[in-house]
Motif scaffolding. Structure first.
Motif, mmCIF file in Angstrom:
data_model
loop_
_atom_site.group_PDB
_atom_site.id
_atom_site.type_symbol
_atom_site.label_atom_id
_atom_site.label_comp_id
_atom_site.label_asym_id
_atom_site.label_seq_id
_atom_site.Cartn_x
_atom_site.Cartn_y
_atom_site.Cartn_z
ATOM 1 N N UNK A 69 33.750 -40.978 51.018
ATOM 2 C CA UNK A 69 33.078 -40.979 52.314
ATOM 3 C C UNK A 69 31.895 -40.032 52.553
ATOM 4 N N UNK A 70 31.320 -39.328 51.564
ATOM 5 C CA UNK A 70 30.251 -38.373 51.896
ATOM 6 C C UNK A 70 29.102 -38.963 52.708
ATOM 7 N N UNK A 71 28.765 -40.245 52.491
ATOM 8 C CA UNK A 71 27.656 -40.843 53.229
ATOM 9 C C UNK A 71 27.966 -40.988 54.715
ATOM 10 N N UNK A 72 29.246 -40.980 55.085
ATOM 11 C CA UNK A 72 29.619 -40.985 56.497
ATOM 12 C C UNK A 72 29.466 -39.599 57.120
ATOM 13 N N UNK A 73 29.439 -38.569 56.260
ATOM 14 C CA UNK A 73 29.481 -37.185 56.732
ATOM 15 C C UNK A 73 28.177 -36.430 56.518
ATOM 16 N N UNK A 74 27.232 -37.057 55.830
ATOM 17 C CA UNK A 74 25.979 -36.377 55.543
ATOM 18 C C UNK A 74 26.098 -35.329 54.457
ATOM 19 N N UNK A 75 27.066 -35.492 53.565
ATOM 20 C CA UNK A 75 27.292 -34.546 52.480
ATOM 21 C C UNK A 75 26.857 -35.157 51.144
ATOM 22 N N UNK A 76 26.718 -34.317 50.138
ATOM 23 C CA UNK A 76 26.445 -34.773 48.778
ATOM 24 C C UNK A 76 27.749 -34.691 47.991
ATOM 25 N N UNK A 77 28.156 -35.801 47.406
ATOM 26 C CA UNK A 77 29.338 -35.779 46.547
ATOM 27 C C UNK A 77 29.012 -34.898 45.350
ATOM 28 N N UNK A 78 29.895 -34.010 44.941
ATOM 29 C CA UNK A 78 29.575 -33.079 43.851
ATOM 30 C C UNK A 78 29.094 -33.811 42.601
ATOM 31 N N UNK A 79 28.135 -33.220 41.908
ATOM 32 C CA UNK A 79 27.569 -33.860 40.715
ATOM 33 C C UNK A 79 28.614 -34.133 39.640
ATOM 34 N N UNK A 80 29.503 -33.177 39.297
ATOM 35 C CA UNK A 80 30.511 -33.502 38.277
ATOM 36 C C UNK A 80 31.409 -34.660 38.700
ATOM 37 N N UNK A 81 31.729 -34.710 39.975
ATOM 38 C CA UNK A 81 32.593 -35.771 40.505
ATOM 39 C C UNK A 81 31.878 -37.114 40.454
ATOM 40 N N UNK A 82 30.613 -37.117 40.862
ATOM 41 C CA UNK A 82 29.823 -38.345 40.862
ATOM 42 C C UNK A 82 29.674 -38.897 39.447
ATOM 43 N N UNK A 83 29.391 -38.028 38.502
ATOM 44 C CA UNK A 83 29.227 -38.475 37.113
ATOM 45 C C UNK A 83 30.546 -39.009 36.557
ATOM 46 N N UNK A 84 31.636 -38.338 36.877
ATOM 47 C CA UNK A 84 32.951 -38.796 36.383
ATOM 48 C C UNK A 84 33.285 -40.173 36.957
ATOM 49 N N UNK A 85 33.010 -40.374 38.233
ATOM 50 C CA UNK A 85 33.252 -41.673 38.865
ATOM 51 C C UNK A 85 32.395 -42.753 38.217
ATOM 52 N N UNK A 86 31.109 -42.457 37.976
ATOM 53 C CA UNK A 86 30.218 -43.451 37.380
ATOM 54 C C UNK A 86 30.629 -43.801 35.947
ATOM 55 N N UNK A 87 31.106 -42.813 35.189
ATOM 56 C CA UNK A 87 31.587 -43.113 33.839
ATOM 57 C C UNK A 87 32.803 -44.028 33.882
#
Length: 266
Positions: free
Chosen positions: A140-158
């Protein structure tokens, strides 16, 4: 607060991590039912040390992460927004996620109900994700105006691929277990009453296999083993007798008696 027990019948606090070690399997339960098992700051801080203890426990061969009741984890307690924004990728949640991802033994997220935000972050950091049909996933970060952490984002994309990761992050929509299965976010979907049995079956199979083979595979798949480390693993195969036992058991048509345990780290 962390409660560690062997067996049932233990009273726990309103919000804490509960650890139960039964045979070779450790189960870590996120217990904050009043908030659908949202992770509090104290719980985020406690998780790495808890994992250190379980990793050092030679009797533990697999770890299950789950939530109390009918939810896995509805996210993170946002707490002080300024503190959260200031921490960025150095947050306590990212530190806990990274420690879970680096856990040396197999990890399985057993997921019911809400698996959102910080909950999804923890589930993705596990090796396997087994979900019940009532599971729901969201980032949900886009609902909150936050940036999803880079390590988390990369892990999700992998895990799910760039397009599916972008859909989850751009829309902040909840998806059901069937869609999560189609995009690779989860590995299996079971009826609610079949989830615990399937997780027990998986952990029993993992515990019976060569822990040398499993530990090496996890390091290599997670890209944490360079050429020297791979050579070290082959040295362990030669010195341990695991392969000789495995082949002998195959020819004798009996269960193998694997005995390798990780060397003590100094």
């Amino acid at each position: 607060m962390v409660t560690r027990t062997r067996g049932k019948g233990v009273t726990v606090a309103d919000s804490e991590l509960v650890v139960d070690v039964t045979g070779p399997v450790a189960t870590v339960t996120i217990h904050n039912p009043a908030r659908r098992n949202a992770m509090t700051p104290a719980m985020w801080r406690q998780l790495p040390a808890l994992l250190d203890d379980l990793e050092a426990d030679a009797t533990v061969r697999a770890l299950v992460l789950t939530g109390a009741g009918d939810a896995f984890c509805a996210g993170a307690d946002l707490g002080d927004l300024d503190e959260l924004v200031e921490a960025g990728d150095a947050s306590i949640a990212v530190a806990a996620e990274e420690r879970l991802a680096a856990f040396a033994k197999p990890t399985i997220a057993a997921i019911r109900g809400a698996c959102v935000g910080g909950g999804c972050q923890l589930a993705v950091a596990c090796d396997l994700r087994i979900a019940a049909t009532d599971a729901r996933f969201g980032v949900p970060p886009a609902r909150l105006g936050l940036v999803y952490p880079a390590p988390t984002t990369r892990r999700l994309a992998r895990l799910v691929g760039p397009a599916a990761a972008k859909h989850l992050l751009f829309t902040a929509e909840l998806i059901d277990a069937d869609r999560a299965l189609r995009i690779g976010l989860v590995d299996e979907v079971l009826p609610v009453d079949g989830l615990a049995g399937r997780v027990a079956e998986l952990t029993a199979a993992i515990a019976a296999r060569s822990q040398l083979s499993i530990a090496a595979a996890k390091e290599i798949i997670d890209d944490r083993a360079d050429d020297d480390r791979v050579a070290w693993w082959w040295g362990q195969v030669r010195d341990s007798g695991e392969a000789r036992e495995g082949v002998a058991a195959f020819h004798d048509r009996r269960p193998p008696r694997f005995g390798w345990t990780p060397p003590i780290q100094h």
